[in-house]
Design an enzyme around this catalytic site. Structure first.
Site, PDB file in Angstrom:
ATOM      1  CE  LYS B 199      -1.742   2.667   3.001  1.00 40.24           C
ATOM      2  NZ  LYS B 199      -1.608   3.912   2.258  1.00 40.24           N
ATOM      3  CD  GLU B 273      13.004   3.398   8.634  1.00 40.19           C
ATOM      4  OE1 GLU B 273      13.076   4.143   9.750  1.00 40.19           O
ATOM      5  OE2 GLU B 273      12.920   3.978   7.550  1.00 40.19           O
ATOM      6  CB  CYS B 307      12.609   8.390   9.045  1.00 38.05           C
ATOM      7  SG  CYS B 307      13.505   7.374   8.003  1.00 38.05           S
ATOM      8  CD  GLU B 404      10.223  11.361  12.261  1.00 35.82           C
ATOM      9  OE1 GLU B 404       8.970  10.837  12.845  1.00 35.82           O
ATOM     10  OE2 GLU B 404      11.009  11.106  11.853  1.00 35.82           O
TER      11      GLU B 404
END
Lengths: 293, 494
Positions: B199, B273, B307, B404
């Site tokens: 996806k 991840e 990331c 983040e």
């Protein structure tokens, strides 16, 4: 009137070029009915020396390329060979093979190139190590190509033996000079044409046709050759090679595998022509820090 | 604190006048895009069960590029069944060498269509064409090429074990490196003999659909890779589908935790991840100009949508003033704007939603007392753009240091000793990556042993390679992608 066919001149493959032997000599390749198929270059010791110079000149660039780049180039060789399959099958038949076996041999040669293409950027992870030395040092060992490798190709095949020996050697970043099968030399030079159009830099692979008995002593005693891979079965030749190798502590490997089997391929053929380099580097003070988090 | 220098928005060096770059836009006339994309299931492009489509927007212009099928549980079910069927009937038992040949073909076609893929990646995601051309697409091809080679060599990766495939992998990928993340997920899965339901992210589905065309053109057997477009609903349906054996997810830590919980009662394998808040540490003995480039690359690469971005800068006190001055000077030279322009350094923020999130963090940073500084470059009137931003005098407790942001926003702190910086760098729930800048090798290895993160870059930053394992410690997830270790999540060892 039927068209008169153009016959191919088989020459050597040295430094990316296709020169005739400097000696000007030839030997006739005969079919079963003793008709001449082709005049084959009877390569000389000087041809071999020239090839070593070419190979040594190419080593720095080839060995220094990224593994990914070498991988793509080996794959490119397979792509080129696939498209010229019929030519090799014809040559094998011409040299006495039957059609079904010839097709199998060529396809296996292609797949073997793909196999070693895949290893180019993987064998390092299999054979490297980080060594947990008992001091505050970062210590690791990695394989590096040994340098110029001389190859005596197996006598009993025209293509698969040659490919099986060349592929792992160049996959590991070495350069080589291969002496083709004396009895079945045709595919070797045509394979040189494949190499020449596959982005393989000049000098990485050099191919010579000629008599093993005449050249083997010179190949094994040449002091700028780092390793010799012998694909034959002659015990006298093996002894000679091993003795001559002592002159410059050449690494000698004798392979007597059946190259027509898929099992006759593995990364240890790459490992044979690798050196292992260990590097020590101090660490200020070792420890698994930040355990609080 | 020595970073408390007076800062103004006036650059010390003049880079703005007399230094114009002529626009150098990449052309788009060679690309082929449909007005509408369906799902890719069992080798066919299939309409969504619910009949709904959603627009995909060019974040640089806010204009619709195409529309894409909105998947739901019915589409996922269809895709999982196709993947299971292909797994049992074709892929599982195909010799590794033959599986590898398909992957090599895919790698080659990606290389052949690299320019088209780069342009579409930039149109759909907003990243600069320079990055999609030089990084995303070549690396995607390289990943397929690398894992192609493993397909018939697995017994060497896991000596003394019988290697078996896992089954059907459900893979959910993010919007920051759309094609590259698809490659990271699909290539090792297929190499190990698994089949896939993928996806793509809802804001960046287009290169995945071009990849579906590549699978078709490569002759990949139907059902080996299935792609279902959509949002979190499709994603949740995939994770919860009883027919999948493995989940691979790249995305936020919040969603990662939801996934981990969702599969807790099952035998599904997982790799996650997740987010990061990497420390980029500059020591006094570093090559300063090189380090400044590393800071820039660390945080402004891909608009900071990375990331592993070096979003926390730690500068040793003695050089703080110098580094910050040089950093500001360098930031003034960054070109923010049209991602399709080959001169552009920082492209468009991926979506309006992400733009709002970044702007919110900018407000939070100021409200918490850090000093915000932005370069004074021009940015386009339409589209989503953010000036490169740094926060001076940030402290450990600030949210801009702990959370983040996923944008071009850097929080700067200073330190005096190695112990202090290790303590500060590790003081976060994340542990994906870190950077160390020093000319002293023994210090590098000291730091790499002590930093609790999965990837440490020394005197470089944001480097990726198919042979190199990537993944996090702590709440940055588990499992590795890339290299030999990247095979592990896709095999069962007997």
């Amino acid at each position: 009137m039927s068209r008169i066919e153009i016959l191919k001149t088989y020459k050597l493959y040295i430094g990316g070029q296709f020169p005739r032997t400097e000696s000007g000599r030839y030997y006739p390749l005969l079919d079963k009915k003793k008709n001449v198929i082709a005049d084959v270059c009877l390569g000389s010791r000087k041809d071999f020396r020239n090839a070593v110079v070419s190979a040594r000149g190419a080593f720095n660039s080839w060995g220094g390329r990224t593994a990914y780049n070498r991988s793509q180039i080996l794959y490119r060789i397979a792509e080129m060979l696939e498209k010229r399959k019929s030519e090799f099958i014809e040559e094998i038949i011409l040299q006495g093979g039957n059609k079904a076996d010839a097709k199998k041999e060529v396809e296996l040669s292609i797949d073997r190139l793909v196999y070693y293409a895949g290893w180019c950027d993987k064998f390092q992870q299999i054979f490297s190590s980080v060594n947990p030395v008992a001091s505050s040092h970062f210590n690791f060992s990695v394989p590096e190509p040994t340098g110029v490798v001389a190859i005596v190709a197996p006598q009993d095949s025209s293509l698969i033996g040659l490919v099986s020996l060349i592929a792992p050697i160049i996959a590991g970043g070495n350069v080589c000079i291969a002496l083709a099968s004396e009895k079945m030399p045709l595919c070797s030079i045509t394979f040189g044409e494949v190499l020449a159009t596959s982005d393989v830099p000049a000098g990485v692979v050099n191919i010579i046709t000629g008599k093993t008995s005449e050249l083997i002593s010179h190949m094994s005693s040449h002091k700028d050759v780092n390793a010799l891979v012998y694909g034959g079965k002659d015990q006298k030749e093996i002894k000679l090679v091993k003795e001559n190798a002592t002159l410059n502590v050449k690494r000698v490997f004798v392979y007597q595998n059946n190259w027509n089997k898929t099992e006759s391929q593995n990364p240890y053929f790459i490992f044979d022509t690798q050196e292992i380099k260990t590097t020590w580097h101090p660490i200020e003070n070792i420890g698994v820090g930040g355990a609080k988090y | 604190m020595s970073t408390k220098t007076k800062t103004t928005n006036k650059p010390k060096l003049d880079f703005t006048s007399g230094w114009g770059y002529t626009p150098s836009p990449e052309s788009t006339d060679h690309i082929k895009l449909e007005k509408r994309y369906d799902h890719f299931i069992n080798g066919q492009f299939v309409k969504p069960a619910g009949g709904k489509y959603f627009p995909t927007i060019n974040p640089a212009t806010e204009k619709q590029i195409s529309e894409v099928a909105l998947g739901d549980a019915r589409d996922i079910d269809k895709a999982v069944k196709a993947a299971r069927n292909a797994y049992e009937k074709v892929w599982k038992n195909m010799p590794g060498a033959e599986r590898g040949k398909y992957l090599y073909r895919i790698a080659r076609i990606i290389q052949e269509r690299a320019r088209e893929l780069s342009v579409i990646e930039t149109l759909d995601g907003g990243k600069s064409i320079r990055e999609s051309r030089d990084i995303d697409i070549p690396l995607a091809a390289a990943h397929f090429f690398y894992y192609a080679g493993w397909a018939d060599k697995l017994e060497y990766a896991f000596p003394n074990r019988k290697v078996e495939s896992v089954g059907v992998a459900g893979q959910i990928i993010p919007w920051n490196f759309p094609l590259l993340m698809a490659a990271w997920k699909i290539a090792p899965a297929l190499a190990c003999g698994n089949t896939v339901v993928l996806k793509p992210a809802e804001t960046t589905p287009l290169t995945a659909m071009k990849l579906a065309e590549i699978f078709r053109d490569a002759g990949l057997p139907p059902g080996v890779v299935n792609i279902v477009n959509g949002d979190g609903i499709a994603g949740a349906a995939l994770v919860n589908h009883p027919g999948i054996d493995k989940v691979a997810f790249t995305g936020s830590t919040d969603v990662g935790k939801i996934i981990q919980k969702a599969i807790a009662g099952t035998n599904k394998k997982a790799t996650l991840e997740l987010g990061g808040k990497a420390a980029n540490i500059i020591f006094e003995d570093a090559a300063i100009d090189q380090a400044v480039e590393g800071i820039i690359n660390g945080i402004f690469f891909n608009q900071g949508h990375v990331c592993c971005a070096g979003s926390r800068l730690f500068v040793q006190e003695g050089i703080a003033d110098l580094v910050i001055r040089k950093l500001k000077d360098r930031m003034q030279t960054l070109i923010v704007g049209d991602p399709m322009d080959k001169n552009t350094d920082i492209g468009a923020i991926n979506s309006k939603e992400q733009m709002n999130k970044i702007n919110e963090y900018l407000k939070i940073g100021v409200a918490e007392g850090a000093e915000m500084w932005q370069s004074n470059c021009q940015i386009p009137k339409t589209g989503y753009y953010c000036r490169p931003t740094i926060f001076l005098h940030a402290s450990q407790s600030h949210r801009i240091v702990q959370e983040e942001i996923f944008g071009p926003v850097l929080a700067i702190q200073t330190f005096r000793t190695v112990d202090e910086v290790v303590e500060k760098a590790n003081n976060t729930p994340f542990g994906l990556s870190a950077g160390v800048w020093t000319d002293k090798g023994s210090k590098i290895f000291n730091l790499t042993t002590k930093l609790r993160a999965g990837v440490i870059w020394a005197n470089t930053y944001n480097k990726f390679d198919p042979t190199s394992p990537f993944g996090g410690y702590k709440e940055s997830g588990f499992g590795r992608e890339g290299g030999l270790h990247g095979l592990m999540p896709y095999v069962n060892l007997k």
